[in-house]
Scaffold this motif. Structure first.
Motif, PDB file in Angstrom:
ATOM      1  N   GLU A 177      60.808  37.357 -21.620  1.00  0.00           N
ATOM      2  CA  GLU A 177      60.387  36.802 -20.330  1.00  0.00           C
ATOM      3  C   GLU A 177      59.820  35.391 -20.448  1.00  0.00           C
ATOM      4  OE1 GLU A 177      60.758  37.857 -17.186  1.00  0.00           O
ATOM      5  OE2 GLU A 177      61.964  39.505 -17.979  1.00  0.00           O
ATOM      6  N   GLU A 178      59.042  35.141 -21.494  1.00  0.00           N
ATOM      7  CA  GLU A 178      58.434  33.812 -21.654  1.00  0.00           C
ATOM      8  C   GLU A 178      59.513  32.742 -21.841  1.00  0.00           C
ATOM      9  OE1 GLU A 178      55.586  31.205 -24.623  1.00  0.00           O
ATOM     10  OE2 GLU A 178      55.669  33.378 -24.887  1.00  0.00           O
ATOM     11  N   THR A 179      60.477  33.012 -22.712  1.00  0.00           N
ATOM     12  CA  THR A 179      61.548  32.036 -22.944  1.00  0.00           C
ATOM     13  C   THR A 179      62.363  31.832 -21.681  1.00  0.00           C
ATOM     14  OG1 THR A 179      61.657  32.666 -25.281  1.00  0.00           O
ATOM     15  CG2 THR A 179      63.569  31.512 -24.368  1.00  0.00           C
ATOM     16  N   LEU A 180      62.690  32.900 -21.000  1.00  0.00           N
ATOM     17  CA  LEU A 180      63.469  32.802 -19.771  1.00  0.00           C
ATOM     18  C   LEU A 180      62.710  32.008 -18.712  1.00  0.00           C
ATOM     19  CD1 LEU A 180      66.172  33.620 -18.628  1.00  0.00           C
ATOM     20  CD2 LEU A 180      65.134  35.726 -17.803  1.00  0.00           C
ATOM     21  N   SER A 181      61.412  32.219 -18.637  1.00  0.00           N
ATOM     22  CA  SER A 181      60.585  31.468 -17.686  1.00  0.00           C
ATOM     23  C   SER A 181      60.574  29.977 -18.028  1.00  0.00           C
ATOM     24  CB  SER A 181      59.162  32.021 -17.697  1.00  0.00           C
ATOM     25  OG  SER A 181      58.336  31.260 -16.849  1.00  0.00           O
ATOM     26  N   ARG A 182      60.439  29.673 -19.304  1.00  0.00           N
ATOM     27  CA  ARG A 182      60.434  28.268 -19.737  1.00  0.00           C
ATOM     28  C   ARG A 182      61.773  27.609 -19.446  1.00  0.00           C
ATOM     29  NH1 ARG A 182      58.327  28.104 -25.696  1.00  0.00           N
ATOM     30  NH2 ARG A 182      58.464  25.872 -25.351  1.00  0.00           N
ATOM     31  N   ILE A 183      62.863  28.331 -19.673  1.00  0.00           N
ATOM     32  CA  ILE A 183      64.190  27.790 -19.359  1.00  0.00           C
ATOM     33  C   ILE A 183      64.289  27.511 -17.862  1.00  0.00           C
ATOM     34  CG2 ILE A 183      66.655  28.340 -19.249  1.00  0.00           C
ATOM     35  CD1 ILE A 183      66.239  29.879 -21.912  1.00  0.00           C
ATOM     36  N   GLY A 184      63.780  28.424 -17.053  1.00  0.00           N
ATOM     37  CA  GLY A 184      63.793  28.224 -15.613  1.00  0.00           C
ATOM     38  C   GLY A 184      63.011  26.992 -15.188  1.00  0.00           C
ATOM     39  N   GLU A 185      61.853  26.786 -15.796  1.00  0.00           N
ATOM     40  CA  GLU A 185      61.034  25.614 -15.489  1.00  0.00           C
ATOM     41  C   GLU A 185      61.753  24.330 -15.888  1.00  0.00           C
ATOM     42  OE1 GLU A 185      57.371  26.342 -17.527  1.00  0.00           O
ATOM     43  OE2 GLU A 185      56.846  28.027 -16.221  1.00  0.00           O
ATOM     44  N   MET A 186      62.376  24.355 -17.059  1.00  0.00           N
ATOM     45  CA  MET A 186      63.110  23.171 -17.512  1.00  0.00           C
ATOM     46  C   MET A 186      64.291  22.885 -16.592  1.00  0.00           C
ATOM     47  SD  MET A 186      63.047  23.902 -21.615  1.00  0.00           S
ATOM     48  CE  MET A 186      63.997  22.459 -22.062  1.00  0.00           C
TER      49      MET A 186
END
Length: 82
Positions: free
Chosen positions: A12-21
């Protein structure tokens, strides 16, 4: 020809960071992930090719003295610190 990829599981953390980027650069999340994978594959493929060249050079007897290589890199590092 572009092929449809299989799914990738991310935490979830990586997916969230990708979404923010993706939001920050106004691109879809899938586009950003495809670009990241493409860059990774290109980088790793280049590394594998370089290793293979090194193996072939060693097999052919084209080797360098360890102390010469070490001195070269130490000089390069010293110049970067100036």
């Amino acid at each position: 020809m572009a092929l449809k990829a299989t799914s990738v599981r991310l935490d979830e953390e990586t997916l969230s960071r990708i979404g923010e980027m993706a939001d920050a650069i106004d691109r879809p999340r899938a586009w950003l992930m495809a670009q990241a994978i493409k860059q990774y594959v290109e980088r790793e493929d280049g590394f594998i090719q370089d290793v293979q060249k090194g193996i072939e050079a060693a097999d052919a007897g084209r080797l360098r003295n360890h102390e010469d290589v070490k001195a070269k890199w130490e000089a390069r590092r010293a110049n970067q610190m100036d």
